[in-house]
Design a protein around this motif. Structure first.
Motif, PDB file in Angstrom:
ATOM      1  N   GLY A  55      91.498  40.447   7.228  1.00 26.26           N
ATOM      2  CA  GLY A  55      90.344  39.844   8.240  1.00 26.26           C
ATOM      3  C   GLY A  55      89.960  40.841   9.321  1.00 26.26           C
ATOM      4  N   GLN A  56      90.273  42.055   9.212  1.00 29.39           N
ATOM      5  CA  GLN A  56      90.381  43.150  10.287  1.00 29.39           C
ATOM      6  C   GLN A  56      88.969  43.695  10.264  1.00 29.39           C
ATOM      7  OE1 GLN A  56      93.729  45.478  10.159  1.00 29.39           O
ATOM      8  NE2 GLN A  56      94.908  44.139  11.238  1.00 29.39           N
ATOM      9  N   ILE A  57      87.823  43.051  10.343  1.00 28.81           N
ATOM     10  CA  ILE A  57      86.459  43.786   9.979  1.00 28.81           C
ATOM     11  C   ILE A  57      85.619  42.915  11.136  1.00 28.81           C
ATOM     12  CG2 ILE A  57      86.103  41.905   8.409  1.00 28.81           C
ATOM     13  CD1 ILE A  57      84.150  43.799   7.008  1.00 28.81           C
ATOM     14  N   ASN A  58      84.828  43.733  11.680  1.00 34.85           N
ATOM     15  CA  ASN A  58      83.819  43.236  12.730  1.00 34.85           C
ATOM     16  C   ASN A  58      82.256  43.807  12.337  1.00 34.85           C
ATOM     17  OD1 ASN A  58      82.423  42.591  14.978  1.00 34.85           O
ATOM     18  ND2 ASN A  58      83.482  43.903  16.445  1.00 34.85           N
ATOM     19  N   LEU A  59      81.293  42.927  12.119  1.00 32.84           N
ATOM     20  CA  LEU A  59      80.038  43.173  11.861  1.00 32.84           C
ATOM     21  C   LEU A  59      79.248  43.191  13.159  1.00 32.84           C
ATOM     22  CD1 LEU A  59      79.559  40.830   8.887  1.00 32.84           C
ATOM     23  CD2 LEU A  59      79.867  43.307   8.848  1.00 32.84           C
ATOM     24  N   LYS A  60      79.780  43.163  14.304  1.00 33.64           N
ATOM     25  CA  LYS A  60      78.827  42.765  15.544  1.00 33.64           C
ATOM     26  C   LYS A  60      77.542  43.614  15.749  1.00 33.64           C
ATOM     27  CE  LYS A  60      79.386  40.918  19.956  1.00 33.64           C
ATOM     28  NZ  LYS A  60      80.315  40.725  20.980  1.00 33.64           N
ATOM     29  N   ASP A  61      77.535  44.764  15.571  1.00 34.76           N
ATOM     30  CA  ASP A  61      76.470  45.784  16.051  1.00 34.76           C
ATOM     31  C   ASP A  61      76.114  46.550  14.721  1.00 34.76           C
ATOM     32  OD1 ASP A  61      76.252  45.020  18.520  1.00 34.76           O
ATOM     33  OD2 ASP A  61      77.893  46.352  19.099  1.00 34.76           O
ATOM     34  N   SER A  62      76.461  45.783  13.562  1.00 31.98           N
ATOM     35  CA  SER A  62      76.033  46.629  12.293  1.00 31.98           C
ATOM     36  C   SER A  62      74.696  46.486  11.865  1.00 31.98           C
ATOM     37  CB  SER A  62      77.014  46.354  11.141  1.00 31.98           C
ATOM     38  OG  SER A  62      76.828  44.777  11.020  1.00 31.98           O
ATOM     39  N   TYR A  63      74.149  47.348  11.309  1.00 28.28           N
ATOM     40  CA  TYR A  63      72.857  47.458  10.719  1.00 28.28           C
ATOM     41  C   TYR A  63      72.664  48.380   9.375  1.00 28.28           C
ATOM     42  CZ  TYR A  63      72.458  51.983  12.845  1.00 28.28           C
ATOM     43  OH  TYR A  63      72.613  53.289  13.362  1.00 28.28           O
ATOM     44  N   CYS A  64      71.511  48.289   8.689  1.00 24.44           N
ATOM     45  CA  CYS A  64      71.475  48.969   7.212  1.00 24.44           C
ATOM     46  C   CYS A  64      70.533  49.879   7.442  1.00 24.44           C
ATOM     47  CB  CYS A  64      71.167  47.984   6.295  1.00 24.44           C
ATOM     48  SG  CYS A  64      72.531  46.837   5.921  1.00 24.44           S
ATOM     49  N   THR A  65      70.554  51.125   7.016  1.00 23.91           N
ATOM     50  CA  THR A  65      69.577  52.058   6.801  1.00 23.91           C
ATOM     51  C   THR A  65      69.065  52.739   5.348  1.00 23.91           C
ATOM     52  OG1 THR A  65      71.198  53.838   7.048  1.00 23.91           O
ATOM     53  CG2 THR A  65      69.861  53.047   9.096  1.00 23.91           C
ATOM     54  N   PHE A  66      68.202  53.205   5.062  1.00 23.95           N
ATOM     55  CA  PHE A  66      67.879  54.039   3.903  1.00 23.95           C
ATOM     56  C   PHE A  66      67.886  55.190   3.952  1.00 23.95           C
ATOM     57  CE2 PHE A  66      65.693  49.721   4.088  1.00 23.95           C
ATOM     58  CZ  PHE A  66      65.882  49.125   2.574  1.00 23.95           C
ATOM     59  N   LYS A  67      68.435  55.861   3.057  1.00 21.30           N
ATOM     60  CA  LYS A  67      68.295  57.582   2.874  1.00 21.30           C
ATOM     61  C   LYS A  67      68.200  57.835   1.536  1.00 21.30           C
ATOM     62  CE  LYS A  67      70.712  61.667   4.551  1.00 21.30           C
ATOM     63  NZ  LYS A  67      71.976  62.187   5.004  1.00 21.30           N
ATOM     64  N   ASP A  68      67.498  58.606   0.869  1.00 21.03           N
ATOM     65  CA  ASP A  68      67.141  59.279  -0.373  1.00 21.03           C
ATOM     66  C   ASP A  68      67.392  58.053  -1.536  1.00 21.03           C
ATOM     67  OD1 ASP A  68      67.078  61.903   0.602  1.00 21.03           O
ATOM     68  OD2 ASP A  68      69.135  61.965   0.633  1.00 21.03           O
ATOM     69  N   GLY A  69      66.856  56.922  -1.305  1.00 21.61           N
ATOM     70  CA  GLY A  69      66.665  55.781  -2.351  1.00 21.61           C
ATOM     71  C   GLY A  69      67.896  55.076  -2.484  1.00 21.61           C
ATOM     72  N   GLU A  70      68.886  55.368  -1.354  1.00 22.96           N
ATOM     73  CA  GLU A  70      69.980  54.575  -1.385  1.00 22.96           C
ATOM     74  C   GLU A  70      70.136  53.632   0.029  1.00 22.96           C
ATOM     75  OE1 GLU A  70      73.013  57.520  -1.652  1.00 22.96           O
ATOM     76  OE2 GLU A  70      73.196  57.121  -3.826  1.00 22.96           O
ATOM     77  N   LEU A  71      71.003  52.655   0.001  1.00 24.02           N
ATOM     78  CA  LEU A  71      71.141  51.806   1.040  1.00 24.02           C
ATOM     79  C   LEU A  71      72.431  51.955   1.787  1.00 24.02           C
ATOM     80  CD1 LEU A  71      69.711  49.343   2.764  1.00 24.02           C
ATOM     81  CD2 LEU A  71      70.563  47.935   0.992  1.00 24.02           C
ATOM     82  N   PHE A  72      72.360  52.075   3.156  1.00 24.88           N
ATOM     83  CA  PHE A  72      73.910  52.278   3.734  1.00 24.88           C
ATOM     84  C   PHE A  72      73.914  51.412   4.968  1.00 24.88           C
ATOM     85  CE2 PHE A  72      72.723  56.398   2.249  1.00 24.88           C
ATOM     86  CZ  PHE A  72      73.763  56.822   1.533  1.00 24.88           C
ATOM     87  N   VAL A  73      75.269  51.093   5.097  1.00 26.39           N
ATOM     88  CA  VAL A  73      75.671  50.442   6.303  1.00 26.39           C
ATOM     89  C   VAL A  73      76.151  50.701   7.410  1.00 26.39           C
ATOM     90  CG1 VAL A  73      77.778  49.316   5.422  1.00 26.39           C
ATOM     91  CG2 VAL A  73      76.449  47.795   7.195  1.00 26.39           C
ATOM     92  N   ARG A  74      75.732  50.772   8.750  1.00 25.11           N
ATOM     93  CA  ARG A  74      76.291  51.475   9.713  1.00 25.11           C
ATOM     94  C   ARG A  74      76.577  50.816  10.892  1.00 25.11           C
ATOM     95  NH1 ARG A  74      74.443  56.951   9.759  1.00 25.11           N
ATOM     96  NH2 ARG A  74      72.933  57.399   8.041  1.00 25.11           N
TER      97      ARG A  74
END
Length: 155
Positions: free
Chosen positions: A43-62
């Motif tokens: 349970g050691q995960i935090n999504l509070k300020d995360s967002y997704c971006t696209f680069k070269d046809g792939e999807l990334f979470v930051r």
């Protein structure tokens, strides 16, 4: 999505529901290393300020923070590293087109286990203005007052 049989929710991004109108939801896998999965199981995960971006046809979470696994020593990765999301190319192209519309963005809503795999629930979101946030807070308070009154009346 995480309320189906065989799923176990690990965390939810409550701040996303406060800051955005969620128009649509999608499911994606996450490319993780073993120690990251073990840390998520704790349970050691935090999504509070995360967002997704696209680069070269792939999807990334930051911005998704996964704390280092305490017994992982040299195998631990950077807690804030950029992680690739696993979706079909058609789904990614569809989401890319939708996010290019004005005001839409992809925000992680929750992380859960579906059987033994870690899944991320993405929301296609539109940002709330300050008056929208006030309206939703007022509606929530009014609902709470109605529930209290009904509970008191039924006693």
């Amino acid at each position: 999505m995480p309320d189906k049989k065989g799923t176990k929710q690990v965390t939810a991004n409550k701040k996303a529901w406060h800051d955005y109108f969620v128009e649509d939801k999608f499911e994606a896998g996450i490319e993780l290393f073993g120690t990251e999965v073990k840390s998520i199981r704790q349970g050691q995960i935090n999504l509070k300020d995360s967002y997704c971006t696209f680069k070269d046809g792939e999807l990334f979470v930051r911005g998704m923070h996964i704390s280092p696994y305490e017994k992982g020593n040299i195998f631990n990765k950077d807690p804030l590293r950029v992680r690739r999301l696993l979706m079909h190319k058609k789904e990614i192209a569809n989401l890319f087109g939708k996010t290019k519309q004005d005001g839409y963005s992809l925000i992680p809503l929750s992380v859960y286990f579906k059987s033994s795999r870690v899944k991320l629930e993405l929301g296609l979101c539109r940002g709330k203005k300050l008056h929208d946030k006030r309206d939703s807070i007022a509606a929530r308070d009014a609902k709470r007052e109605m529930d209290r009154a009904m509970k008191e009346r039924n006693r």
